[in-house]
Structures are given as structure tokens and as C-alpha cells.
Design a protein around this motif. Sequence first.
Motif, PDB file in Angstrom:
ATOM      1  N   SER A  50      47.771  56.613  52.791  1.00  0.00           N
ATOM      2  CA  SER A  50      47.788  55.152  52.879  1.00  0.00           C
ATOM      3  C   SER A  50      48.850  54.681  53.868  1.00  0.00           C
ATOM      4  O   SER A  50      48.621  53.743  54.642  1.00  0.00           O
ATOM      5  CB  SER A  50      48.037  54.535  51.500  1.00  0.00           C
ATOM      6  OG  SER A  50      49.297  54.917  50.982  1.00  0.00           O
ATOM      7  N   HIS A  81      44.846  42.700  41.568  1.00  0.00           N
ATOM      8  CA  HIS A  81      43.636  42.578  42.380  1.00  0.00           C
ATOM      9  C   HIS A  81      42.720  41.529  41.750  1.00  0.00           C
ATOM     10  O   HIS A  81      42.983  41.023  40.657  1.00  0.00           O
ATOM     11  CB  HIS A  81      42.920  43.923  42.540  1.00  0.00           C
ATOM     12  CG  HIS A  81      42.560  44.599  41.254  1.00  0.00           C
ATOM     13  ND1 HIS A  81      43.142  45.788  40.852  1.00  0.00           N
ATOM     14  CD2 HIS A  81      41.675  44.276  40.262  1.00  0.00           C
ATOM     15  CE1 HIS A  81      42.621  46.169  39.696  1.00  0.00           C
ATOM     16  NE2 HIS A  81      41.725  45.269  39.318  1.00  0.00           N
ATOM     17  N   PHE A 122      35.049  45.335  46.646  1.00  0.00           N
ATOM     18  CA  PHE A 122      35.782  44.407  47.501  1.00  0.00           C
ATOM     19  C   PHE A 122      34.813  43.508  48.262  1.00  0.00           C
ATOM     20  O   PHE A 122      33.659  43.863  48.486  1.00  0.00           O
ATOM     21  CB  PHE A 122      36.658  45.189  48.487  1.00  0.00           C
ATOM     22  CG  PHE A 122      37.564  46.172  47.797  1.00  0.00           C
ATOM     23  CD1 PHE A 122      38.799  45.782  47.313  1.00  0.00           C
ATOM     24  CD2 PHE A 122      37.154  47.489  47.593  1.00  0.00           C
ATOM     25  CE1 PHE A 122      39.621  46.677  46.643  1.00  0.00           C
ATOM     26  CE2 PHE A 122      37.971  48.390  46.927  1.00  0.00           C
ATOM     27  CZ  PHE A 122      39.207  47.982  46.455  1.00  0.00           C
ATOM     28  N   LEU A 181      39.927  44.259  51.618  1.00  0.00           N
ATOM     29  CA  LEU A 181      40.719  45.340  52.194  1.00  0.00           C
ATOM     30  C   LEU A 181      41.220  44.973  53.592  1.00  0.00           C
ATOM     31  O   LEU A 181      40.908  43.906  54.124  1.00  0.00           O
ATOM     32  CB  LEU A 181      39.867  46.612  52.277  1.00  0.00           C
ATOM     33  CG  LEU A 181      39.326  47.145  50.957  1.00  0.00           C
ATOM     34  CD1 LEU A 181      38.450  48.371  51.197  1.00  0.00           C
ATOM     35  CD2 LEU A 181      40.470  47.488  50.006  1.00  0.00           C
ATOM     36  N   TYR A 189      45.035  48.942  51.226  1.00  0.00           N
ATOM     37  CA  TYR A 189      44.404  50.265  51.382  1.00  0.00           C
ATOM     38  C   TYR A 189      43.487  50.594  50.210  1.00  0.00           C
ATOM     39  O   TYR A 189      43.771  50.282  49.052  1.00  0.00           O
ATOM     40  CB  TYR A 189      45.490  51.339  51.480  1.00  0.00           C
ATOM     41  CG  TYR A 189      44.957  52.750  51.387  1.00  0.00           C
ATOM     42  CD1 TYR A 189      44.433  53.390  52.514  1.00  0.00           C
ATOM     43  CD2 TYR A 189      44.963  53.446  50.173  1.00  0.00           C
ATOM     44  CE1 TYR A 189      43.925  54.683  52.431  1.00  0.00           C
ATOM     45  CE2 TYR A 189      44.458  54.739  50.084  1.00  0.00           C
ATOM     46  CZ  TYR A 189      43.939  55.349  51.215  1.00  0.00           C
ATOM     47  OH  TYR A 189      43.444  56.617  51.129  1.00  0.00           O
ATOM     48  N   TYR A 190      42.387  51.242  50.544  1.00  0.00           N
ATOM     49  CA  TYR A 190      41.510  51.873  49.563  1.00  0.00           C
ATOM     50  C   TYR A 190      40.690  52.908  50.330  1.00  0.00           C
ATOM     51  O   TYR A 190      40.266  52.635  51.450  1.00  0.00           O
ATOM     52  CB  TYR A 190      40.568  50.840  48.921  1.00  0.00           C
ATOM     53  CG  TYR A 190      39.746  51.393  47.781  1.00  0.00           C
ATOM     54  CD1 TYR A 190      40.291  51.517  46.508  1.00  0.00           C
ATOM     55  CD2 TYR A 190      38.425  51.783  47.973  1.00  0.00           C
ATOM     56  CE1 TYR A 190      39.539  52.020  45.453  1.00  0.00           C
ATOM     57  CE2 TYR A 190      37.672  52.290  46.927  1.00  0.00           C
ATOM     58  CZ  TYR A 190      38.235  52.412  45.673  1.00  0.00           C
ATOM     59  OH  TYR A 190      37.490  52.928  44.635  1.00  0.00           O
ATOM     60  N   SER A 193      37.895  53.843  51.296  1.00  0.00           N
ATOM     61  CA  SER A 193      36.510  53.414  51.395  1.00  0.00           C
ATOM     62  C   SER A 193      35.895  53.865  52.716  1.00  0.00           C
ATOM     63  O   SER A 193      36.391  53.519  53.786  1.00  0.00           O
ATOM     64  CB  SER A 193      36.439  51.889  51.299  1.00  0.00           C
ATOM     65  OG  SER A 193      35.203  51.398  51.738  1.00  0.00           O
ATOM     66  N   TYR A 196      34.695  50.865  54.705  1.00  0.00           N
ATOM     67  CA  TYR A 196      35.770  50.173  55.409  1.00  0.00           C
ATOM     68  C   TYR A 196      36.138  50.912  56.691  1.00  0.00           C
ATOM     69  O   TYR A 196      36.308  50.297  57.761  1.00  0.00           O
ATOM     70  CB  TYR A 196      37.006  50.019  54.530  1.00  0.00           C
ATOM     71  CG  TYR A 196      38.212  49.586  55.322  1.00  0.00           C
ATOM     72  CD1 TYR A 196      38.290  48.292  55.852  1.00  0.00           C
ATOM     73  CD2 TYR A 196      39.258  50.470  55.597  1.00  0.00           C
ATOM     74  CE1 TYR A 196      39.381  47.893  56.617  1.00  0.00           C
ATOM     75  CE2 TYR A 196      40.347  50.074  56.355  1.00  0.00           C
ATOM     76  CZ  TYR A 196      40.404  48.788  56.860  1.00  0.00           C
ATOM     77  OH  TYR A 196      41.469  48.403  57.643  1.00  0.00           O
TER      78      TYR A 196
END
Length: 240
Positions: free
Chosen positions: A65, A119, A131, A142, A226-227, A229, A232
Motif C-alpha cells: 500500500s 468507510h 466502492f 478508492l 488503498y485496496y 482491487s 482499480y
Amino acid sequence: MIYKIFPTVLLVVLSLISTNEFFNETHNIKRTEAVKSIKTNSETSEELVYNNLNSNHFSLPKLESFVEALKGFYLLKEKGLVSKNILTLIDFSLSSNSKRLWVIDLTTNTILYNSLVAHGRNTGDEFATSFSNSAESYKSSLGFYATGEIYNGKHGKSLKLDGLEKGINSNARERAVVIHGAQYVSNSFIQNNKRLGRSLGCPAIPLELTNEIIQTIKDKSCLFVYYPSKAYKIASKLVM
């Protein structure tokens, strides 16, 4: 006569072989040193920064991250979209019961704050899973943001955010996705509900840290949500 010449020729041949071996050995040494140098230099600048972070007694964010956040920060700084050497990283791959927001001073490589952060209510329960950039989705978005101006709203002192990634978080200002304090972002709420409270999409933070964090990150610093994904990463132009 040939017997007199042969030892001389033999010495010359042996000399050439020894010379070649010497050059080959020297070349191999240099090549080995070059490989070692490449391996040393293969530690990216982002990893180097991470490995030299002053934790300031806080926990460190995950390497993955942090690297994504710092790469994006460098690009945005180069484009003039952020100006401060302050990076805020939110890791929504972690439990909402953990301190998953970091504010990092990149001038001194020091973690200034490590905090709980909420969140959106439709993003998930304890863990974030979904998201959106859509209005009234009540989901988090994100990606990279530039922090904006401070204002006083229904949650008190709050900080506006500008989403910098089209289609990912670009509706943040219109959706009123801002940083603000909330009573439901607290250890007591976790103890009573077994998870942190949730927002309407804002990265809400503890009331007791709101003023300090907002004052630190206001006015065009970089914030990254951050995730891990795949969608993304495909859509974003700021992560590799």
C-alpha cells in the motif's frame, strides 16, 4: 631447430591462455559486482523510503500500500496537483477495527499520525469490500485525492477533498466526501458494536484527532485510499 622453437611457442601459448583466463576472471568479477549492484539498486526508491521510515512508535503500513501511494504521490507532485510533502494513506484492506490511516511527513520520513478511519456504510461492515464514485451510493471511493480547504459543517471542522482519478473518485467534491470527525470512530464504539461505525462515504476520523490531522494535511497534500482491487489498477493511471 624445431625443438628450440617449440618451448618458446609453448610459453607464448600458455601466456596467452593465462592472459585470457585473467581477463575472463576479471570480467566475471566485474559482472558479479554489477549483478550485486543491480540487486542492491533493485530496491526501488519507494521501498528505500519505506525501509527508512521513522515509525514514531506507530505501526507501519503494509509495504504494498505504501509503495502504490508513494509512486502516485511522486507523479502528482511532478504535475503540480499536490504541493506538500505530506502523504495520507488509508488502507481499506484492513479491518475497520484497526488503525488503518497514516499521515506521513515525507520530508523527515516520519509517521505523524496512525488512526482509526471509517468507510461508507454500503462499502461493507467490519471490512470494506465495495466502492463507488456515484452520488448517494454511500460508498467509499478508492484512489488519489488532493486535500482542499477547511470549512465548518454539520460535523464541525471538516476538510474538502478533490478526487484526482476520473471515474474512480472524481465526484468526491460533488458527493461531499470530506474528512471530518465522528463519535462513531472510536474504540468505545468498537467495544459496543464489535466494529467501527460507518459514514456516508467520508473517511471519518476520531473527534480528538480531527483538528490536528486536518491542519496537518490541508491545502493540496496527497491522500491515497488503498485496496487491492484489480478493477482499480486497470482503471487508474497513477498506479503500475
